[in-house]
Design a protein around this motif. Sequence first.
Motif, short mmCIF file in Angstrom:
data_model
loop_
_atom_site.label_atom_id
_atom_site.label_comp_id
_atom_site.label_asym_id
_atom_site.label_seq_id
_atom_site.Cartn_x
_atom_site.Cartn_y
_atom_site.Cartn_z
N VAL A 53 0.83 -1.20 0.00
CA VAL A 53 0.00 0.00 0.00
C VAL A 53 0.87 1.26 0.00
CG1 VAL A 53 -1.75 1.30 1.28
CG2 VAL A 53 -1.85 -1.21 1.20
N ALA A 54 0.58 2.15 -0.94
CA ALA A 54 1.25 3.44 -1.00
C ALA A 54 0.40 4.49 -0.30
CB ALA A 54 1.49 3.84 -2.45
N TYR A 55 1.06 5.46 0.32
CA TYR A 55 0.30 6.52 0.99
C TYR A 55 1.17 7.76 1.15
CZ TYR A 55 2.81 5.23 5.32
OH TYR A 55 3.78 4.97 6.26
N LEU A 56 0.52 8.87 1.45
CA LEU A 56 1.19 10.13 1.77
C LEU A 56 0.96 10.45 3.24
CD1 LEU A 56 0.01 12.31 -1.28
CD2 LEU A 56 2.13 11.01 -1.08
N HIS A 57 1.92 11.12 3.86
CA HIS A 57 1.76 11.56 5.24
C HIS A 57 2.60 12.80 5.45
CE1 HIS A 57 5.74 10.10 6.64
NE2 HIS A 57 5.55 9.14 5.74
N GLY A 74 -11.05 4.92 -9.45
CA GLY A 74 -10.13 5.28 -10.52
C GLY A 74 -9.19 6.41 -10.17
N ALA A 75 -9.24 6.89 -8.94
CA ALA A 75 -8.42 8.02 -8.52
C ALA A 75 -7.24 7.52 -7.69
CB ALA A 75 -9.27 9.01 -7.74
N ASN A 76 -6.59 8.42 -6.96
CA ASN A 76 -5.45 8.03 -6.12
C ASN A 76 -5.19 9.09 -5.07
OD1 ASN A 76 -3.56 10.06 -7.26
ND2 ASN A 76 -3.75 8.83 -9.11
N LYS A 77 -4.20 8.85 -4.27
CA LYS A 77 -3.86 9.71 -3.14
C LYS A 77 -3.55 11.14 -3.56
CE LYS A 77 0.92 7.98 -3.21
NZ LYS A 77 0.69 7.21 -4.46
N GLU A 78 -3.06 11.33 -4.78
CA GLU A 78 -2.67 12.67 -5.23
C GLU A 78 -3.87 13.60 -5.36
OE1 GLU A 78 0.42 12.85 -5.05
OE2 GLU A 78 1.00 10.75 -5.35
N ASN A 79 -5.07 13.04 -5.46
CA ASN A 79 -6.27 13.89 -5.54
C ASN A 79 -6.44 14.78 -4.31
OD1 ASN A 79 -6.73 12.28 -7.81
ND2 ASN A 79 -8.94 12.26 -7.50
N TRP A 80 -5.79 14.40 -3.21
CA TRP A 80 -5.97 15.12 -1.96
C TRP A 80 -4.87 16.13 -1.66
CZ3 TRP A 80 -10.51 14.58 0.35
CH2 TRP A 80 -11.25 13.40 0.15
N THR A 81 -3.84 16.21 -2.51
CA THR A 81 -2.65 16.97 -2.15
C THR A 81 -2.94 18.42 -1.85
OG1 THR A 81 -1.33 15.48 -3.54
CG2 THR A 81 -0.28 17.51 -2.82
N ARG A 82 -3.67 19.09 -2.73
CA ARG A 82 -3.97 20.51 -2.53
C ARG A 82 -4.78 20.71 -1.26
NH1 ARG A 82 -6.85 23.04 -7.53
NH2 ARG A 82 -6.73 24.83 -6.11
N PHE A 83 -5.79 19.90 -1.07
CA PHE A 83 -6.64 19.98 0.11
C PHE A 83 -5.82 19.71 1.37
CE2 PHE A 83 -9.34 17.62 3.14
CZ PHE A 83 -10.31 18.58 3.41
N ALA A 84 -5.00 18.67 1.34
CA ALA A 84 -4.17 18.32 2.50
C ALA A 84 -3.23 19.45 2.87
CB ALA A 84 -3.40 17.04 2.22
N GLY A 85 -2.73 20.16 1.86
CA GLY A 85 -1.81 21.26 2.12
C GLY A 85 -2.42 22.37 2.95
N ALA A 95 -3.06 10.19 3.29
CA ALA A 95 -3.84 9.95 2.07
C ALA A 95 -3.41 8.61 1.50
CB ALA A 95 -3.61 11.06 1.05
N ILE A 96 -4.34 7.68 1.40
CA ILE A 96 -4.03 6.29 1.08
C ILE A 96 -4.40 5.96 -0.37
CG2 ILE A 96 -4.61 3.89 1.65
CD1 ILE A 96 -5.25 4.95 4.50
N ASP A 97 -3.54 5.22 -1.05
CA ASP A 97 -3.91 4.59 -2.31
C ASP A 97 -4.62 3.28 -1.98
OD1 ASP A 97 -3.11 6.32 -4.31
OD2 ASP A 97 -1.14 5.40 -4.59
N LEU A 98 -5.91 3.22 -2.20
CA LEU A 98 -6.65 1.98 -1.96
C LEU A 98 -6.12 0.86 -2.85
CD1 LEU A 98 -10.25 3.46 -1.87
CD2 LEU A 98 -8.98 2.57 0.10
N PRO A 99 -6.24 -0.40 -2.43
CA PRO A 99 -5.88 -1.51 -3.31
C PRO A 99 -6.60 -1.36 -4.66
CG PRO A 99 -6.32 -2.31 -1.11
CD PRO A 99 -6.69 -0.85 -1.10
N GLY A 100 -5.86 -1.65 -5.73
CA GLY A 100 -6.41 -1.50 -7.07
C GLY A 100 -6.21 -0.13 -7.66
N HIS A 101 -5.63 0.79 -6.89
CA HIS A 101 -5.50 2.17 -7.33
C HIS A 101 -4.09 2.69 -7.11
CE1 HIS A 101 -9.84 1.70 -6.58
NE2 HIS A 101 -10.01 2.68 -7.43
N GLY A 102 -3.76 3.76 -7.84
CA GLY A 102 -2.50 4.46 -7.64
C GLY A 102 -1.30 3.54 -7.69
N ASP A 103 -0.48 3.60 -6.67
CA ASP A 103 0.75 2.81 -6.60
C ASP A 103 0.61 1.59 -5.69
OD1 ASP A 103 2.24 4.58 -8.29
OD2 ASP A 103 2.38 5.97 -6.61
N SER A 104 -0.62 1.25 -5.30
CA SER A 104 -0.85 0.08 -4.45
C SER A 104 -1.09 -1.17 -5.29
CB SER A 104 -2.05 0.33 -3.52
OG SER A 104 -1.75 1.31 -2.55
#
Length: 311
Positions: A53-57, A74-85, A95-104
């Motif tokens: 599992v890939a994630y941001l913290h 169909g999305a990924n953890k990067e969708n949250w970057t601006r909001f998280a900032g 921000a987690i890449d769910l299984p089947g998505h992003g880099d997970s």
Amino acid sequence: MMPETRLPALLLLTLTTLLWGCSRQDIYDTAIDWERSSAGLEADRVVVGELDVAYLHNKDAIEGETIVLIHGFGANKENWTRFAGELTDEFNVYAIDLPGHGDSSKELDLGYRLEDQVQYVSRILAALGIDQSHMMGNSMGGAITALYAATFPGQIRSAVLFNPAGIFEYDSELVELVTEGDNPLIPKQPGDFERLLDFALEKRPFAPWPILDVMEEKAIANQEVNEVIFAAIRDSGYEPDFRNTIERIEAPVLVLWGKEDRVINYRNADIFVERIANARKVLLDGVGHAPMIEVPEESAKLFRQFIQSSN
């Protein structure tokens, strides 16, 4: 995607990497790393059983509460970057890449029903040592967040549902298209990703062409697993049990919905609010399916106001 205040720096970054003869992938990686860093985030990975599992913290953990962000189909953890900032100065954000998505991990036979994904999130949070959080989810991630709050009430301080899936009392443009055999959420060939962005977002943030090209390549490469996931969440999302389950939510819930949503009809917000005891809704004019991308500052402000009024 990039906030307007960062456009000059991003354009300079893109031009510099182009002049140095970097590939599109290099430009994409550099831009994504820069955007994460600007938001106070860094990438990491955790192995959870058979899942990688890939994630941001937060780059630097702080003395504060935790926010867990769950993206949509169909999305990924990067969708949250601006909001998280907008929040990493006060909260520890994951921000987690769910299984089947992003880099997970993307196994086709993993099981992607909403209930399955709730259990994956539970295992991931346990591996990360997160026992309580404010959880937020968009679209499919909104449905997962609602089910998680109902299934593990002691772990959720509050929940924010951005244009959540799970209830389809009112049809949308997407429902009509899928019924006709056309799903704009699953890019299959060049040009489909632009169509997806135009369909899902009323306010498209700026991103230079090399980044969009790489994003399209990744989306097309994920077509097979996306087909499997879409079928799974479509079947589980229409079950009447979903409405009954979310009645068990104890935490305060904010339902944020863009009124220009073509993916899921914003009028479904009323059903969520009717079913969840401590829920309120905010409808956003001129916003589509992903408020945290389209209006990140306003979305973060609404969250802060929500938790302050809930305390």
